[in-house]
Scaffold this motif. Structure first.
Motif, short mmCIF file in Angstrom:
data_model
loop_
_atom_site.label_atom_id
_atom_site.label_comp_id
_atom_site.label_asym_id
_atom_site.label_seq_id
_atom_site.Cartn_x
_atom_site.Cartn_y
_atom_site.Cartn_z
N GLN A 145 44.17 57.00 35.22
CA GLN A 145 45.68 57.36 36.18
C GLN A 145 46.35 55.99 36.10
O GLN A 145 47.67 56.19 35.90
N GLU A 146 45.51 54.79 36.11
CA GLU A 146 46.34 53.42 36.11
C GLU A 146 47.42 53.54 34.99
O GLU A 146 48.30 52.85 34.80
N ALA A 147 46.63 53.66 33.72
CA ALA A 147 47.19 53.55 32.36
C ALA A 147 48.63 54.65 32.41
O ALA A 147 49.58 54.20 31.99
N GLN A 149 31.74 45.23 40.22
CA GLN A 149 32.24 44.40 38.91
C GLN A 149 33.70 44.64 38.80
O GLN A 149 34.34 45.07 37.98
N ARG A 150 34.61 44.18 39.56
CA ARG A 150 35.96 44.04 39.72
C ARG A 150 36.36 42.58 39.85
O ARG A 150 35.65 42.00 40.92
N CYS A 151 37.41 42.09 39.25
CA CYS A 151 37.98 40.57 39.60
C CYS A 151 38.38 40.44 40.92
O CYS A 151 38.22 39.38 41.34
N THR A 152 38.56 41.60 41.64
CA THR A 152 39.06 41.59 43.01
C THR A 152 38.07 42.29 43.98
O THR A 152 38.38 42.51 45.03
N ALA A 153 36.73 42.62 43.61
CA ALA A 153 35.72 42.99 44.46
C ALA A 153 35.62 42.13 45.66
O ALA A 153 36.01 40.74 45.64
N ILE A 199 40.58 45.42 47.06
CA ILE A 199 40.65 46.06 45.98
C ILE A 199 41.78 47.12 46.20
O ILE A 199 41.94 47.36 47.30
N GLY A 200 42.30 47.66 45.08
CA GLY A 200 43.34 48.74 45.13
C GLY A 200 44.61 48.47 45.06
O GLY A 200 45.59 49.12 45.52
N ALA A 201 44.69 47.53 43.91
CA ALA A 201 46.29 47.10 43.73
C ALA A 201 47.15 48.17 42.86
O ALA A 201 46.38 48.94 42.24
N GLU A 202 48.24 48.36 43.29
CA GLU A 202 49.16 49.51 42.67
C GLU A 202 49.57 48.67 41.40
O GLU A 202 50.05 47.34 41.54
C1 UN1 Z 1 40.16 44.15 38.68
O1 UN1 Z 1 40.00 44.00 39.79
O2 UN1 Z 1 39.12 43.74 37.89
O3 UN1 Z 1 43.04 46.74 42.23
C2 UN1 Z 1 41.13 45.20 38.42
C3 UN1 Z 1 42.35 47.29 41.59
C4 UN1 Z 1 42.64 48.02 40.34
C5 UN1 Z 1 42.49 46.96 39.32
C6 UN1 Z 1 41.39 45.97 39.33
N1 UN1 Z 1 43.76 48.52 40.46
O4 UN1 Z 1 41.43 47.71 42.21
#
Ligand code: UN1
Length: 498
Positions: free
Chosen positions: A107-109, A284-288, A446-449
């Protein structure tokens, strides 16, 4: 069992085998016996061919009017809508995230396609008056050239789309090198680009290792820009390699994201946010969320509630709709997580839930690690300082908002942060003082739009903001300033004439 499907590189509009005649397997991290497919283990010659194709295609693609380029991208979005379920399932099989999250990734894509395709009719520039009579001044966006896109496995369709779609709308051509742990989702994206008729050579896809394909892109004179998402350590190497040829580089890297929970927070809401932020995509998210800084007054209550809920999260194969936490991506990642759990123990922190690899029954077939919460963590510990990239979160205690902010900012990273409080004054102070590219109030880290700038400061980024925000156009276009003098005489700026 049927032979695993062989996936090829896409160079100059053709699906081709690597000149090395080598390949590698993409296996399901929930069940290592399942081979998703074999992919080309490409060599430098393949990368060179892809860059050459992209250079040739650039000559024409840059001249296609941006609204026309955008029409292809709208169609990419439409096909992704139709195939969302199919591609989500394949994504879960190749990298393990629960199916609901994989649908979100596709969906993000889709969101990126629709939003950025709209930019094809904007791509605004500036027009300003000249200081001289009979002279026009304006600036326009022009493409950069061939873009090398190096993408990670954790958002294997969303993140390639953050780069590929804005790069194309701006008139660039691209060579995409996906992470070897999850090359199938970006293969799908590239396949759709082919299906909608994007001209040959505009989109190229080369799989293989960082040392060959990645380096081939960063070192090439023919590549004008590299956009990379991955670890800070690899990002540093990418940046150094690109310096030799003065490339434009956009780096999106690690995090050690903090969530602050104040004593006036709605604790149940904060617990929900902490579970989602810490354990979605197995951390495993860079924003975790990897540090939770809790006010002393509510520390015990918060930890008890969080531990109780974390313990009930269902770990398993992400294709099972009821699963909350899938496997880790690879053996290497599992080892790293286990090492950090040991480091935490050695430092004197205490895992109140999790902490031991899951191996019984079907867990033995994959890389499963349970949600793990460490308490008794202090800011100096490695556990609180280094990025783990797994389902491990540490809890620190704070006396006040000032104290919490100081702990939150005491890090080499600066990607995302969050605060839970009912006090609007505290919320605004935190938003002002948290040194991160993204800050959330009463929501997880997490959860960036996609239509807002995504990126961080310090070792999390190098000053760019990706996603599909207008800021992504800054990465993938150059400014050209144009002066048109229609006075019929030589006019000299800044020179007094009377
Ligand atoms: C990432 O954290 O690796 O904000 C990307 C988010 C996703 C993208 C995360 N829309 O959680």
């Amino acid at each position: 069992m049927a032979e695993p499907k062989v996936y090829r590189n896409f160079i100059d509009g053709e699906w081709v085998e690597s000149s090395t005649h080598k390949d590698f397997e993409n296996r399901n991290p929930a069940d290592r016996s399942e081979v998703i497919g074999t992919f080309q283990d490409s060599g430098e010659g393949d990368v060179r061919a892809a860059i050459e194709a992209a250079r040739r295609a650039y000559r024409r693609w840059r001249l296609v009017p941006a609204p026309k380029r955008a029409e292809y991208l709208f169609r990419v979005g439409e096909i992704l809508v139709r195939r969302k379920e199919e591609y989500a399932r394949e994504m879960t099989r190749e990298m393990g995230k629960p199916i609901r999250e994989a649908r979100g990734d596709v969906q993000e894509a889709i969101d990126v396609c629709y939003h950025i395709a709209g930019e094809g009719r904007r791509l605004h520039g500036y027009t300003t008056p000249s200081e001289l009579p009979n002279k026009a001044c304006y600036s326009v966006r022009v493409p950069v050239g061939v873009c090398g896109l190096i993408t990670p496995w954790n958002f294997p369709m969303a993140i390639p789309s953050w780069k590929l779609i804005p790069a194309l709308v701006c008139g660039n051509t691209i060579v995409l090198k996906p992470a070897s742990d999850a090359p199938l989702s970006s293969y799908h994206l590239v396949k759709v680009c082919q299906e909608v008729g994007i001209p040959r050579g505009v989109v190229n896809y080369v799989t293989g290792g960082g040392a060959t394909v990645g380096n081939g892109l960063t070192r090439s004179e023919g590549v004008a820009l590299v956009s990379f998402t991955g670890s800070s350590e690899t990002g540093r190497q990418v940046n150094l390699a690109c310096a030799d040829t003065f490339k434009r580089v956009s780096l999106e890297m690690g995090g050690k994201n903090a969530m602050i929970v104040m004593d006036d927070a709605r604790l149940d809401l904060a617990v929900e946010g902490a579970l989602w932020g810490s354990f979605a995509t197995s951390g495993q998210r860079c924003t975790a969320t990897s540090r939770i800084i809790v006010h002393k007054k509510v520390h015990k209550e918060f930890v008890d509630k969080l531990a109780e809920r974390a313990d009930r999260l269902k770990v398993g194969d992400g294709l099972d709709e009821s699963v909350d936490v899938g496997p880790l991506i690879s053996e290497a990642q599992l080892k790293k997580v286990m090492e950090y759990v040991q480091i935490g123990r050695d430092e004197g922190a205490d895992p109140v839930v999790g902490g031991v690899r899951l191996t019984k029954n079907e867990y033995g077939r994959g890389f499963f690690f349970p949600p793990t919460i460490f308490t008794g963590v202090t800011p100096g510990m490695r556990l609180a300082r280094e990025e783990i990239f797994g389902p491990v979160v540490c809890i620190l205690a704070a006396d006040s908002l000032d104290d919490a902010l100081e702990i939150a900012n005491d890090t080499l990273y600066g990607l995302s942060s969050s605060i839970y409080t009912q006090d609007v004054n505290k919320a605004f102070v935190a938003v002002r003082d948290l040194e991160t590219g993204i800050a959330y109030v009463n929501s997880s880290t997490i959860g960036a739009e996609t239509h807002l700038p995504f990126g961080g400061v310090r070792r999390s980024g190098n000053g760019h903001r990706e996603g599909a925000a207008h800021t992504s156009l800054e990465i993938f276009s150059e400014w050209k300033t144009v002066y048109v003098d229609y006075s019929g005489k030589l006019q000299k700026a800044q020179i007094d004439t009377n």
